[in-house]
Scaffold this motif. Structure first.
Motif, PDB file in Angstrom:
ATOM      1  N   ILE A  69      -4.066   2.600  -0.781  1.00  0.00           N
ATOM      2  CA  ILE A  69      -4.766   3.014  -1.996  1.00  0.00           C
ATOM      3  C   ILE A  69      -3.827   2.905  -3.184  1.00  0.00           C
ATOM      4  N   ASP A  70      -4.218   2.138  -4.191  1.00  0.00           N
ATOM      5  CA  ASP A  70      -3.463   2.045  -5.437  1.00  0.00           C
ATOM      6  C   ASP A  70      -4.011   3.091  -6.397  1.00  0.00           C
ATOM      7  N   VAL A  71      -3.137   3.996  -6.805  1.00  0.00           N
ATOM      8  CA  VAL A  71      -3.542   5.066  -7.706  1.00  0.00           C
ATOM      9  C   VAL A  71      -2.946   4.804  -9.079  1.00  0.00           C
ATOM     10  N   GLU A  72      -3.801   4.715 -10.078  1.00  0.00           N
ATOM     11  CA  GLU A  72      -3.337   4.564 -11.441  1.00  0.00           C
ATOM     12  C   GLU A  72      -3.089   5.946 -12.028  1.00  0.00           C
ATOM     13  N   THR A  73      -1.836   6.225 -12.310  1.00  0.00           N
ATOM     14  CA  THR A  73      -1.491   7.519 -12.890  1.00  0.00           C
ATOM     15  C   THR A  73      -1.433   7.410 -14.403  1.00  0.00           C
ATOM     16  N   PRO A  74      -1.779   8.487 -15.108  1.00  0.00           N
ATOM     17  CA  PRO A  74      -1.761   8.445 -16.567  1.00  0.00           C
ATOM     18  C   PRO A  74      -0.342   8.241 -17.078  1.00  0.00           C
ATOM     19  N   SER A  75      -0.231   7.456 -18.151  1.00  0.00           N
ATOM     20  CA  SER A  75       1.079   7.203 -18.746  1.00  0.00           C
ATOM     21  C   SER A  75       0.937   7.197 -20.260  1.00  0.00           C
ATOM     22  N   GLU A  76       2.010   7.605 -20.936  1.00  0.00           N
ATOM     23  CA  GLU A  76       2.070   7.581 -22.389  1.00  0.00           C
ATOM     24  C   GLU A  76       3.536   7.557 -22.754  1.00  0.00           C
ATOM     25  N   PRO A  77       3.850   7.205 -23.986  1.00  0.00           N
ATOM     26  CA  PRO A  77       5.256   7.219 -24.392  1.00  0.00           C
ATOM     27  C   PRO A  77       5.870   8.591 -24.174  1.00  0.00           C
ATOM     28  N   PRO A  78       7.145   8.641 -23.788  1.00  0.00           N
ATOM     29  CA  PRO A  78       7.780   9.942 -23.522  1.00  0.00           C
ATOM     30  C   PRO A  78       7.699  10.870 -24.728  1.00  0.00           C
ATOM     31  N   ARG A  79       7.440  12.132 -24.456  1.00  0.00           N
ATOM     32  CA  ARG A  79       7.459  13.163 -25.484  1.00  0.00           C
ATOM     33  C   ARG A  79       8.704  14.026 -25.306  1.00  0.00           C
ATOM     34  N   LEU A  80       9.193  14.525 -26.410  1.00  0.00           N
ATOM     35  CA  LEU A  80      10.293  15.468 -26.365  1.00  0.00           C
ATOM     36  C   LEU A  80       9.788  16.809 -25.842  1.00  0.00           C
ATOM     37  N   ILE A  81      10.557  17.432 -24.954  1.00  0.00           N
ATOM     38  CA  ILE A  81      10.262  18.771 -24.449  1.00  0.00           C
ATOM     39  C   ILE A  81      11.339  19.712 -24.969  1.00  0.00           C
ATOM     40  N   VAL A  82      10.935  20.798 -25.619  1.00  0.00           N
ATOM     41  CA  VAL A  82      11.868  21.776 -26.183  1.00  0.00           C
ATOM     42  C   VAL A  82      11.661  23.108 -25.467  1.00  0.00           C
ATOM     43  N   ASN A  83      12.673  23.542 -24.730  1.00  0.00           N
ATOM     44  CA  ASN A  83      12.635  24.840 -24.052  1.00  0.00           C
ATOM     45  C   ASN A  83      13.569  25.769 -24.819  1.00  0.00           C
ATOM     46  N   ALA A  84      13.006  26.626 -25.643  1.00  0.00           N
ATOM     47  CA  ALA A  84      13.818  27.473 -26.524  1.00  0.00           C
ATOM     48  C   ALA A  84      13.307  28.905 -26.517  1.00  0.00           C
ATOM     49  N   LEU A  85      13.089  29.442 -25.329  1.00  0.00           N
ATOM     50  CA  LEU A  85      12.730  30.852 -25.192  1.00  0.00           C
ATOM     51  C   LEU A  85      14.016  31.662 -25.063  1.00  0.00           C
ATOM     52  N   MET A  86      14.240  32.593 -25.980  1.00  0.00           N
ATOM     53  CA  MET A  86      15.463  33.390 -25.997  1.00  0.00           C
ATOM     54  C   MET A  86      15.107  34.845 -25.745  1.00  0.00           C
ATOM     55  N   ARG A  87      15.551  35.377 -24.605  1.00  0.00           N
ATOM     56  CA  ARG A  87      15.229  36.726 -24.168  1.00  0.00           C
ATOM     57  C   ARG A  87      16.340  37.671 -24.625  1.00  0.00           C
ATOM     58  N   VAL A  88      16.001  38.608 -25.468  1.00  0.00           N
ATOM     59  CA  VAL A  88      16.994  39.447 -26.130  1.00  0.00           C
ATOM     60  C   VAL A  88      17.112  40.805 -25.444  1.00  0.00           C
ATOM     61  N   ASP A  89      18.333  41.154 -25.085  1.00  0.00           N
ATOM     62  CA  ASP A  89      18.676  42.509 -24.668  1.00  0.00           C
ATOM     63  C   ASP A  89      19.360  43.153 -25.874  1.00  0.00           C
ATOM     64  N   THR A  90      18.691  44.103 -26.514  1.00  0.00           N
ATOM     65  CA  THR A  90      19.222  44.657 -27.758  1.00  0.00           C
ATOM     66  C   THR A  90      20.501  45.462 -27.548  1.00  0.00           C
ATOM     67  N   GLU A  91      20.856  45.757 -26.296  1.00  0.00           N
ATOM     68  CA  GLU A  91      22.119  46.432 -26.032  1.00  0.00           C
ATOM     69  C   GLU A  91      23.279  45.449 -25.937  1.00  0.00           C
ATOM     70  N   ALA A  92      22.981  44.150 -25.880  1.00  0.00           N
ATOM     71  CA  ALA A  92      24.022  43.124 -25.883  1.00  0.00           C
ATOM     72  C   ALA A  92      24.384  42.805 -27.328  1.00  0.00           C
ATOM     73  N   PRO A  93      25.586  42.276 -27.584  1.00  0.00           N
ATOM     74  CA  PRO A  93      26.007  42.053 -28.971  1.00  0.00           C
ATOM     75  C   PRO A  93      25.337  40.855 -29.641  1.00  0.00           C
TER      76      PRO A  93
END
Length: 312
Positions: A35-59
């Motif tokens: 079985i030949d499966v055609e998978t979706p394709s598109e130009p690469p997109r930038l992925i930004v992982n910028a979740l910053m978890r703050v402990d207010t007791e840390a400096p």
């Protein structure tokens, strides 16, 4: 895999139907068929992982931004590097909303080629962001130059509340091979609150205080496995604004693999990082006029409270 049961914001995650459907299809095919499966394709997109978890007791705020690219359906997620250092602009406002002053933090890639950016230690002025800054009205703007394009994202610090109690229950949702975890926290009555709850194992739940504002709230969350005695479970409750809450809600609904919504964006869900290439007005940060030009991912600075419990 984790499931929840409560009277607010219920989320059920189940792969059983998906797996059963796949096996049913495979079982109906001859072993000799190709079985030949055609998978979706598109130009690469930038992925930004910028979740910053703050402990207010840390400096300092734990500033870390990870950059990667989308790949084909079966490919690995490749890392990528920015054209230059990343910048986080911090604008401080008074009670009337007037801008008082601004400062900038420069982030460098460490190690080189990793796609991981953190405050640059090579400056004479400390580029880290103090946690005391979260007590002020600050608008944070992340600037990324990547492959000739400029991207920006804006956020404000989102506070959270501590976890009052964790308990292991004896209830079940669908079958006996489950573990019930009961979580309790008290909502802050002085603001409209949104929460993202991290139950570990890359499983998340979103909640808002519309129906329990200012009250203590308790609900059950079900792991679809039985843990051995002595297993430690850690839970985090993250602050969120409405946009981050809605973004996570979409990812949770559409995520169907074990990578989790913060590991690999499996669906084209728009975050708050936008293409601003050529824009003269940095104050206009949205997708207007460029509906198809956007990266994946999110930039958020949120307070985190943790609690853990040992399975008896």
């Amino acid at each position: 895999m984790i499931r929840s049961k409560n009277n607010d914001n219920r989320r059920l995650f189940s792969k059983g139907f998906l797996f059963a459907s796949v096996f049913a299809v495979l079982g109906s095919l001859s072993c000799e068929d190709v079985i030949d499966v055609e998978t979706p394709s598109e130009p690469p997109r930038l992925i930004v992982n910028a979740l910053m978890r703050v402990d207010t007791e840390a400096p300092f705020v734990p500033v870390e931004v990870r950059l990667s690219l989308t790949s084909n359906f079966f490919g690995d997620i490749p890392t990528t590097s920015a054209d230059d250092n990343l910048l986080i602009i911090q604008e401080f406002f008074d009670e009337e909303g007037e801008l008082l002053f601004a400062r900038t933090s420069s982030l460098w890639e460490n190690p080189a080629g990793s796609g991981i950016y953190e405050p640059d230690p090579n400056f004479t002025v400390d580029q880290r962001i103090p946690t005391t800054q979260t007590q002020s009205d600050v608008l944070y703007t992340l600037i990324i130059d990547h492959q000739g394009k400029r991207y920006a994202a804006q956020t404000r610090y989102a506070p959270s509340v501590p976890i009052d109690n964790l308990a292991i229950g004896d209830g079940t949702l669908f079958d006996e091979e489950e573990t019930e975890l009961i979580i309790t926290y008290t909502d802050d009555p002085d603001r409209d609150n949104f929460y993202v709850i991290d139950f570990g194992f890359n499983e998340f739940l979103v909640s808002e205080d519309e129906f329990y504002k200012g009250q203590q709230f308790s609900f059950s969350y079900f792991y679809d496995m039985e843990f051995e005695s002595g297993t430690e479970l850690e839970v985090s409750i993250l602050g969120a604004d409405r946009n981050f809450h809605n973004y996570m809600n979409q990812l949770i609904v559409q995520s169907e693999d074990d990578q989790g919504p913060f590991q690999v964006p499996v669906a084209t869900v728009r975050g708050n990082v936008f293409d601003i290439t050529g824009l003269d007005n940095i104050d206009i940060v949205d997708n207007v006029g460029r509906p198809n030009d956007f990266p994946l991912g999110y930039f958020a600075i949120v307070q985190e409270f943790k609690a853990s419990i040992t399975v008896p």
